[in-house]
Design a protein around this motif. Structure first.
Motif, PDB file in Angstrom:
ATOM      1  N   PHE A 350       0.705  -1.408   0.065  1.00  0.00           N
ATOM      2  CA  PHE A 350      -0.261  -0.035  -0.028  1.00  0.00           C
ATOM      3  C   PHE A 350       0.376   0.847   0.053  1.00  0.00           C
ATOM      4  CE2 PHE A 350       1.050  -0.606   4.289  1.00  0.00           C
ATOM      5  CZ  PHE A 350       0.897   1.184   5.022  1.00  0.00           C
ATOM      6  N   LEU A 351       2.106   0.722   0.317  1.00  0.00           N
ATOM      7  CA  LEU A 351       3.153   2.216   0.260  1.00  0.00           C
ATOM      8  C   LEU A 351       3.922   2.406  -1.069  1.00  0.00           C
ATOM      9  CD1 LEU A 351       4.079   2.395   3.949  1.00  0.00           C
ATOM     10  CD2 LEU A 351       2.837   4.380   2.719  1.00  0.00           C
ATOM     11  N   GLY A 352       3.615   0.939  -2.035  1.00  0.00           N
ATOM     12  CA  GLY A 352       4.618   1.385  -3.690  1.00  0.00           C
ATOM     13  C   GLY A 352       5.719   0.619  -3.660  1.00  0.00           C
ATOM     14  N   ILE A 353       6.008  -0.336  -1.447  1.00  0.00           N
ATOM     15  CA  ILE A 353       7.138  -1.299  -1.710  1.00  0.00           C
ATOM     16  C   ILE A 353       6.626  -2.462  -1.537  1.00  0.00           C
ATOM     17  CG2 ILE A 353       8.265  -2.092   0.262  1.00  0.00           C
ATOM     18  CD1 ILE A 353       8.896   0.663   1.795  1.00  0.00           C
ATOM     19  N   GLN A 354       7.139  -2.503  -2.579  1.00  0.00           N
ATOM     20  CA  GLN A 354       7.174  -4.874  -3.445  1.00  0.00           C
ATOM     21  C   GLN A 354       8.913  -4.872  -3.391  1.00  0.00           C
ATOM     22  OE1 GLN A 354       4.300  -3.956  -6.931  1.00  0.00           O
ATOM     23  NE2 GLN A 354       4.648  -6.230  -6.611  1.00  0.00           N
ATOM     24  N   LEU A 355       8.898  -5.911  -2.445  1.00  0.00           N
ATOM     25  CA  LEU A 355      10.085  -6.586  -2.719  1.00  0.00           C
ATOM     26  C   LEU A 355      10.326  -7.811  -3.880  1.00  0.00           C
ATOM     27  CD1 LEU A 355      12.890  -6.626  -1.355  1.00  0.00           C
ATOM     28  CD2 LEU A 355      11.825  -8.206  -0.047  1.00  0.00           C
ATOM     29  N   ASP A 356      11.528  -8.025  -4.915  1.00  0.00           N
ATOM     30  CA  ASP A 356      11.396  -9.034  -4.928  1.00  0.00           C
ATOM     31  C   ASP A 356      12.411  -9.869  -4.559  1.00  0.00           C
ATOM     32  OD1 ASP A 356      12.579 -11.492  -6.936  1.00  0.00           O
ATOM     33  OD2 ASP A 356      12.579  -9.906  -8.560  1.00  0.00           O
ATOM     34  N   GLU A 357      11.243 -11.527  -3.898  1.00  0.00           N
ATOM     35  CA  GLU A 357      11.954 -12.093  -3.217  1.00  0.00           C
ATOM     36  C   GLU A 357      13.346 -13.319  -3.357  1.00  0.00           C
ATOM     37  OE1 GLU A 357       9.328 -14.630  -0.574  1.00  0.00           O
ATOM     38  OE2 GLU A 357       7.887 -12.283  -0.111  1.00  0.00           O
ATOM     39  N   SER A 358      13.020 -13.303  -4.908  1.00  0.00           N
ATOM     40  CA  SER A 358      14.412 -13.957  -5.331  1.00  0.00           C
ATOM     41  C   SER A 358      15.470 -13.070  -5.323  1.00  0.00           C
ATOM     42  CB  SER A 358      13.928 -14.929  -6.496  1.00  0.00           C
ATOM     43  OG  SER A 358      13.049 -13.714  -7.062  1.00  0.00           O
ATOM     44  N   VAL A 359      14.926 -11.951  -5.456  1.00  0.00           N
ATOM     45  CA  VAL A 359      16.001 -11.166  -6.160  1.00  0.00           C
ATOM     46  C   VAL A 359      16.686 -11.067  -4.297  1.00  0.00           C
ATOM     47  CG1 VAL A 359      17.603  -8.804  -6.998  1.00  0.00           C
ATOM     48  CG2 VAL A 359      15.994 -10.055  -8.003  1.00  0.00           C
ATOM     49  N   ASN A 360      16.046 -10.714  -3.570  1.00  0.00           N
ATOM     50  CA  ASN A 360      16.602 -10.285  -1.886  1.00  0.00           C
ATOM     51  C   ASN A 360      17.310 -11.388  -1.605  1.00  0.00           C
ATOM     52  OD1 ASN A 360      16.759  -8.844   0.394  1.00  0.00           O
ATOM     53  ND2 ASN A 360      14.652 -10.471   1.467  1.00  0.00           N
ATOM     54  N   ALA A 361      16.722 -12.568  -1.961  1.00  0.00           N
ATOM     55  CA  ALA A 361      17.292 -14.097  -1.407  1.00  0.00           C
ATOM     56  C   ALA A 361      18.953 -13.892  -1.862  1.00  0.00           C
ATOM     57  CB  ALA A 361      17.311 -15.047  -1.165  1.00  0.00           C
ATOM     58  N   LEU A 362      19.053 -13.542  -2.766  1.00  0.00           N
ATOM     59  CA  LEU A 362      20.323 -13.773  -3.458  1.00  0.00           C
ATOM     60  C   LEU A 362      21.911 -12.467  -3.075  1.00  0.00           C
ATOM     61  CD1 LEU A 362      19.520 -12.820  -7.429  1.00  0.00           C
ATOM     62  CD2 LEU A 362      20.392 -15.502  -5.877  1.00  0.00           C
ATOM     63  N   ARG A 363      23.309 -13.266  -3.097  1.00  0.00           N
ATOM     64  CA  ARG A 363      24.360 -12.491  -2.108  1.00  0.00           C
ATOM     65  C   ARG A 363      25.087 -12.378  -3.467  1.00  0.00           C
ATOM     66  NH1 ARG A 363      25.536 -12.912   2.548  1.00  0.00           N
ATOM     67  NH2 ARG A 363      24.322 -14.146   3.757  1.00  0.00           N
ATOM     68  N   ALA A 364      25.099 -10.813  -2.818  1.00  0.00           N
ATOM     69  CA  ALA A 364      26.363 -10.357  -4.208  1.00  0.00           C
ATOM     70  C   ALA A 364      26.521  -8.967  -3.623  1.00  0.00           C
ATOM     71  CB  ALA A 364      25.065  -9.954  -5.677  1.00  0.00           C
ATOM     72  N   PRO A 365      28.183  -8.392  -4.150  1.00  0.00           N
ATOM     73  CA  PRO A 365      28.477  -7.493  -3.506  1.00  0.00           C
ATOM     74  C   PRO A 365      28.249  -6.290  -4.040  1.00  0.00           C
ATOM     75  CG  PRO A 365      29.950  -8.293  -5.043  1.00  0.00           C
ATOM     76  CD  PRO A 365      28.484  -9.629  -5.238  1.00  0.00           C
ATOM     77  N   GLY A 366      28.546  -5.273  -3.383  1.00  0.00           N
ATOM     78  CA  GLY A 366      27.755  -3.526  -4.344  1.00  0.00           C
ATOM     79  C   GLY A 366      26.576  -3.364  -3.911  1.00  0.00           C
ATOM     80  N   LEU A 367      25.999  -2.075  -4.572  1.00  0.00           N
ATOM     81  CA  LEU A 367      24.768  -1.631  -4.422  1.00  0.00           C
ATOM     82  C   LEU A 367      24.790  -2.657  -5.406  1.00  0.00           C
ATOM     83  CD1 LEU A 367      23.696   1.880  -5.145  1.00  0.00           C
ATOM     84  CD2 LEU A 367      22.702  -0.046  -5.880  1.00  0.00           C
ATOM     85  N   ILE A 381      19.822  -2.135  -1.486  1.00  0.00           N
ATOM     86  CA  ILE A 381      21.602  -2.292  -0.361  1.00  0.00           C
ATOM     87  C   ILE A 381      22.346  -2.099  -1.115  1.00  0.00           C
ATOM     88  CG2 ILE A 381      22.619  -4.412   0.240  1.00  0.00           C
ATOM     89  CD1 ILE A 381      20.594  -6.020  -0.318  1.00  0.00           C
ATOM     90  N   ILE A 382      22.579  -0.750   0.188  1.00  0.00           N
ATOM     91  CA  ILE A 382      23.818  -0.310  -0.269  1.00  0.00           C
ATOM     92  C   ILE A 382      25.419  -0.542   0.833  1.00  0.00           C
ATOM     93  CG2 ILE A 382      24.872   2.263  -0.295  1.00  0.00           C
ATOM     94  CD1 ILE A 382      22.299   3.002  -1.262  1.00  0.00           C
ATOM     95  N   PRO A 383      26.278  -1.212   0.815  1.00  0.00           N
ATOM     96  CA  PRO A 383      26.863  -1.103   1.778  1.00  0.00           C
ATOM     97  C   PRO A 383      27.479  -0.086   2.283  1.00  0.00           C
ATOM     98  CG  PRO A 383      27.502  -2.720  -0.153  1.00  0.00           C
ATOM     99  CD  PRO A 383      26.023  -1.732  -0.774  1.00  0.00           C
ATOM    100  N   THR A 384      27.339   0.637   3.506  1.00  0.00           N
ATOM    101  CA  THR A 384      28.321   1.289   4.465  1.00  0.00           C
ATOM    102  C   THR A 384      29.080   1.112   4.062  1.00  0.00           C
ATOM    103  OG1 THR A 384      27.502   3.212   6.092  1.00  0.00           O
ATOM    104  CG2 THR A 384      28.332   0.559   6.973  1.00  0.00           C
TER     105      THR A 384
END
Ligand SMILES: Nc1ncnc2c1ncn2[C@@H]1O[C@H](COP(=O)(O)OP(=O)(O)O)[C@@H](O)[C@H]1O
Ligand SMILES: CC(=O)OP(=O)(O)O
Ligand SMILES: [Mg+2]
Length: 402
Positions: A350-367, A381-384
């Motif tokens: 309802f706030l326009g927030i829709q996660l892609d669950e499969s991409v979210n579950a992957l591991r990858a470096p960087g933004l 995801i942005i590494p601090t």
């Protein structure tokens, strides 16, 4: 110019050496378990062309001075050393967690600045004493370098008064400085700037979610912090590794009035024995993740509580910002824990927030983007990199980039 950055904690010390104005990282490292028999130093050297070199040493480091001396040895080592002598470090940048109302910006460390950092010990008992110790040791090890403090609180000095004041009698603010300060500002500033650049929107409405040992969330508009979840000290807001986050003050009156706690014991309870540690017996999210996989119901409840608190703040800050362009996850848990991100974003369509669950579950470096292509809000995801941001602040203060 070589800028050495120190992020000094109670039992650990993170550091990074940069060459400016190129912003080139030369080496980084972590000293853990200071004060124990088996302290560990992990030191990485970044050569320009080959793979990074990693040196790991286990040895007894009784205190921060011994730790920093070992780091200096590695920096000037005949084989892997980057410097010939400590004198080649021209600036030492220190992360200082609490700057109170005295410091809205990066500051050269003088005896007066050190006095103020000491005065703020009671407000950030887990952090300022360790930061101070880091300064004292660095002054001895790098006596010819300029020492600079970068405060976690500085980025949040832009909060409007209706956000930073507590509903307490005015004199407690005017005379005693009791107000919201906010923390992790260096990290919120860094990821917000990267997000704005990535989106190509300097006026973007952003929510930055920093989930490390300490956790906080900030509402950022046009690169400026307008609200944040930590308060007078780094204890309010989200559920953390060992800290409770938001709690009804009546609990404290009950602990003191009925259960015999004194002020120090309450501070100890809420800072060191609460949060995920109090709920599960572990403060490290990786251990709690393993407990969850093994079917521990306490770990399941703790995960839900941790994510639920984040979700409540996302709703609140979307209201504060009048809408949202991007939601950013950062720091140890935010960058690595897919379950926390999934639970925190659940049912926020309802706030326009829709996660892609499969991409979210992957591991990858960087933004990276983890939103569904149809999500109105970008989820990133942005590494601090607090150390790089601190070095940049030092360079700007000293005019190195000009
Ligand atoms: N792969 C991972 N999965 C889940 N949590 C992780 C992972 N890696 C690190 N963390 C968590 O990140 C937290 C530490 O984050 P960090 O940003 O390093 O904190 P700090 O700077 O406050 O010490 C710990 O709770 C740790 O368990
Ligand atoms: C301010 C704060 O909570 O810092 P950390 O997350 O490093 O403990
Ligand atoms: Mg941190």
């Amino acid at each position: 110019m070589n800028i050495f950055v120190i992020n000094s904690g109670s039992s650990s010390l993170k550091y990074q050496l940069f060459r400016f104005p190129a912003e080139q990282p030369l080496c980084s490292g972590l000293v853990e378990r200071i004060g124990l028999e088996n302290s560990i130093i992990t030191h990485k050297v970044f050569p320009a062309t080959e793979e990074e070199q990693v040196v790991r040493r286990t040895l007894a480091l009784p205190d921060h001075r011994a730790g920093l001396q070992q780091v200096l040895q590695l920096l000037t080592d005949a084989e892997i050393g980057i410097l010939r002598a400590p004198g080649e470090v021209e600036v030492v940048g220190h992360r200082v967690v609490h700057g109170g109302e005295s410091f809205a910006a990066t500051t050269i460390i003088t005896p007066e600045v050190k006095h103020e950092i000491r005065r703020l010990f009671p407000l950030a008992p887990l952090h300022n004493p360790a930061n101070y110790l880091g300064i004292e040791v660095a002054e001895q090890i790098f006596p010819q370098a300029r020492q600079v403090a970068v405060f976690d609180t500085a980025f949040h000095q832009t909060l409007p008064e209706h956000a930073f004041r507590y509903a307490l009698p005015e004199e407690l603010y005017r005379e005693q400085g009791i107000r919201v300060y906010g923390f992790h500002g260096t990290s919120h500033r860094y990821v917000a700037a990267r997000a704005a650049a990535y989106l190509g929107q300097s006026e973007a409405r952003l929510i930055t979610v920093h989930l490390g040992n300490g956790c906080s969330i900030a509402a950022v508009r046009g690169g400026v912090s307008v609200d944040t979840s930590m308060g007078f000290g780094p204890l309010a807001g989200l559920v953390m590794g060992t800290r409770s986050g938001d709690i009804d003050p009546s609990v404290i009156f009950h602990l003191m009035g009925q259960l015999g706690y004194d002020a120090e014991q309450v501070a100890d309870l809420l800072n060191k024995h609460s949060g995920m540690l109090g709920l599960t017996g572990n403060s490290d999210m990786r251990d709690i993740g393993h407990a969850l996989e093994a079917g521990d119901p306490r770990a399941a409840l703790a995960y839900e509580m941790y994510a639920y608190r984040i979700k409540k703040y996302i709703g609140a800050y979307a209201a504060v910002l009048g809408g949202l362009d991007a939601l950013i996850f950062t720091a140890g848990v935010g960058e690595n824990d897919a379950l926390v991100r999934r639970l925190a974003c659940q049912d926020l369509g309802f706030l326009g927030i829709q996660l892609d669950e499969s991409v979210n579950a992957l591991r990858a470096p960087g933004l990276r983007e983890i939103n569904h292509p149809e999500s109105r809000v970008k989820l990133l995801i942005i590494p601090t990199n607090e150390e790089l941001e601190i070095a940049k602040q030092c360079a700007e203060l000293l005019g190195v980039n000009m």
